[in-house]
Scaffold this active site. Structure first.
Site, short mmCIF file in Angstrom:
data_model
loop_
_atom_site.label_atom_id
_atom_site.label_comp_id
_atom_site.label_asym_id
_atom_site.label_seq_id
_atom_site.Cartn_x
_atom_site.Cartn_y
_atom_site.Cartn_z
N HIS A 1 -20.84 80.98 36.15
CA HIS A 1 -20.65 82.41 36.38
C HIS A 1 -19.29 82.70 36.98
CE1 HIS A 1 -24.92 83.41 35.62
NE2 HIS A 1 -25.14 82.20 36.10
N HIS B 1 -28.36 81.27 39.49
CA HIS B 1 -28.72 80.67 38.21
C HIS B 1 -30.17 80.21 38.15
CE1 HIS B 1 -28.26 79.50 34.15
NE2 HIS B 1 -29.07 78.53 34.48
#
Ligand code: CU
Length: 529
Positions: free
Chosen positions: A306, A256
């Site tokens: 995610h 990320h």
């Protein structure tokens, strides 16, 4: 030179000090040379990764299997992702950093010029490892750019090539970051305080810290895969007491922030281009610095968005959902500031500004689809579908790539002393933005209708949108050949660039002077404090 002359053998040393031909590029410690090499390298990788996208979209042009095997298709999606992220986008912005940061802060060069050379020259072998992995037994890595286990622990030696490539790329990034941080903190000209630096320098300072924090995490994750593969460990193997989900946690703790490693320097370029073509200083400079830092800090605490579908507790989903939505706040500050910079400005729309506005519009769209995906209840429905593919291509292509194009056209006159062909530049922009949307907008619909990503075949009802997407992709790819043509044409036969190619809008000056230039200005300039 003085030192050489006092030794009285200048003619002997001349050759050693100024190597010519190819050796000039191999041995260079000059930040401009190295920046140029980064930029050409990244363009070459854009073509390699783009060729792989061609293969993917050709296979998906029709339902059924026509051109490649499913194995090769997966190798293409994997290498397309790895090459675009690590080979094309990241080096492009390091190239901008090399060219611009020393000039913007008044430094003679980067702080560690020889390390700078090393940072660059680690990239070609890494790229080579990724490409030749396709030709080893079993073929290239096929676990996706995220290299998820257990796939990544089970496939052939192509995966080892990728792991070593990631190691080299990580070393390059870390050394580049050390160089950028040291240059900015130690080599600023007198009077250039941190809060007077051009915004681009701030974005890279913050990005460099992000890189130093997370590249070792990725290196650790892939090294654990390596030892699981060859040395009998079971970090990610449930049969040996390990946990495959642990890999996802470690990967996304890198992954990320990586999104922002790509996006934040892009924000920096846009923050230079929009003021220049608005003939106004950047609106809300201080809030821009703090918003960028906030995004960087928040990027560390949202990684499991995610992974909503791995079976995490609802409380975990809620935390990661709210934390992710929080990022919209500083991002909104930045978008507001860019729009406010344009507000009542004396706008002109040369190619860099067109790409910057294209960025602003499409990156915001990608941000919104990201917000949609941040909702755990929605994400479990569209996880691993083309909705996700559409979302991150709006962020990566319309975000990072458009910003890189804006930067190239904006700074090309400074770099080469020549103007590019504005008509061709505008063609490049319009073809790019139209074909980009043709390619990726329809993928939202495919995802919402349930088409899974990373599969070379699909059910018949997805055909029309896939045909449209593939036609867009071919057009997008071919349009990019305009860029090297325009750049080389400018270098060879472009008009000589004026001292200030954008009518008084010089990057350095624009961060310091609160007054707009006389040209085009409808306003009385505010008083300089
Ligand atoms: Cu994320």
């Amino acid at each position: 030179m003085d030192a050489v002359r006092t030794h009285g053998h200048a003619h002997h040393d001349d050759h050693a000090h100024h190597p010519g031909g190819i050796m000039r590029w191999v041995m260079t410690t000059n930040h401009k040379d190295i920046g140029t090499m980064y930029l050409w390298f990244s363009f070459a990788m854009l073509l390699v990764g783009g060729t792989m996208a061609f293969v993917i979209r050709a296979e998906l042009f029709q339902p059924g299997l026509q051109i490649v095997t499913p194995e090769f298709f997966n190798q293409m999606t994997t290498l397309h992702g790895l090459i675009m992220v690590f080979g094309a986008i990241m080096p492009a912005f390091v190239g901008f950093a090399n060219w611009q940061i020393p000039m913007m802060i008044g430094a003679p060069d980067m702080a560690f010029p020889r390390m700078n050379n090393w940072s660059f020259w680690l990239l070609p072998p890494a790229a080579l490892l990724l490409i030749i992995s396709l030709f080893v037994p079993g073929g290239g890595p096929a676990a996706g750019w995220t290299m998820y286990v257990p796939l990544a622990t089970q496939m052939g030696p192509g995966m080892d090539f990728s792991i070593f490539a990631v190691h080299l790329l990580g070393m390059s990034s870390i050394m580049g970051s050390i160089n950028i941080i040291t240059t900015i903190l130690n080599l600023r000209a007198p009077g250039m305080t941190l809060m007077k630096m051009p915004m681009f320098c701030w974005t890279w300072l913050i990005t460099a810290y992000l890189l130093i924090a997370v590249m070792p995490v990725l290196a650790g994750a892939v090294t654990m895969i390596l030892t699981d593969r060859h040395f009998g460990t079971a970090f990610f193997n449930a049969a040996g007491g390990g946990d495959p989900v642990l890999y996802q946690h470690i990967f996304w703790f890198f992954g990320h922030p990586e999104v922002y490693i790509i996006a934040i320097p892009a924000f920096g370029v846009i923050s230079q281009v929009i003021p220049a073509f608005s003939r106004k200083p950047l609106f809300g400079y201080t809030s821009m610095v703090y918003a960028t830092a906030s995004i960087a800090i928040l990027s560390f605490i949202v990684w499991a968005h995610h992974m909503y579908t791995v079976g995490m507790p609802v409380t975990g989903q809620l935390y990661f959902m709210y934390a992710t939505m929080l990022i919209a706040v500083p991002t909104g500050v930045k978008v507001f500031n860019w729009v406010a910079t344009m507000w009542k400005g004396s706008l002109t729309f040369e190619t860099p500004m067109l790409f910057a506005i294209g960025f602003l519009f499409l990156f915001t769209l990608g941000g919104f689809s990201g917000l949609v995906l941040s909702l755990a209840a929605v994400d479990v429905q569209v996880h691993d579908t083309y909705y996700v593919v559409a979302h991150f291509h709006y962020v990566m292509v319309a975000g990072a790539l458009f910003s890189a194009f804006a930067g190239v056209y904006f700074w090309l006159p400074k770099w080469t002393g020549r103007m590019y062909d504005e008509t061709l530049g505008k063609w490049h922009f319009w073809l790019t933005i139209i074909f980009f949307n043709v390619t990726f907008f329809v993928q939202h619909f495919l995802g919402l209708a349930g088409m899974p990503r990373r599969v070379p075949d699909y059910a018949l009802q997805f055909t029309e949108f896939n045909v449209i997407s593939s036609i867009g992709a071919f057009g997008f790819g071919v349009s990019q050949l305009l860029l090297p043509y325009i750049v080389i044409k400018a270098i060879r036969s472009g008009e000589k660039a004026p001292q200030r190619p954008w009518e008084g809008a010089d990057t350095l000056e624009w961060t310091h002077l609160p007054s707009p230039p006389p040209y085009h200005s409808f306003q009385t300039p505010p008083v300089v404090k």
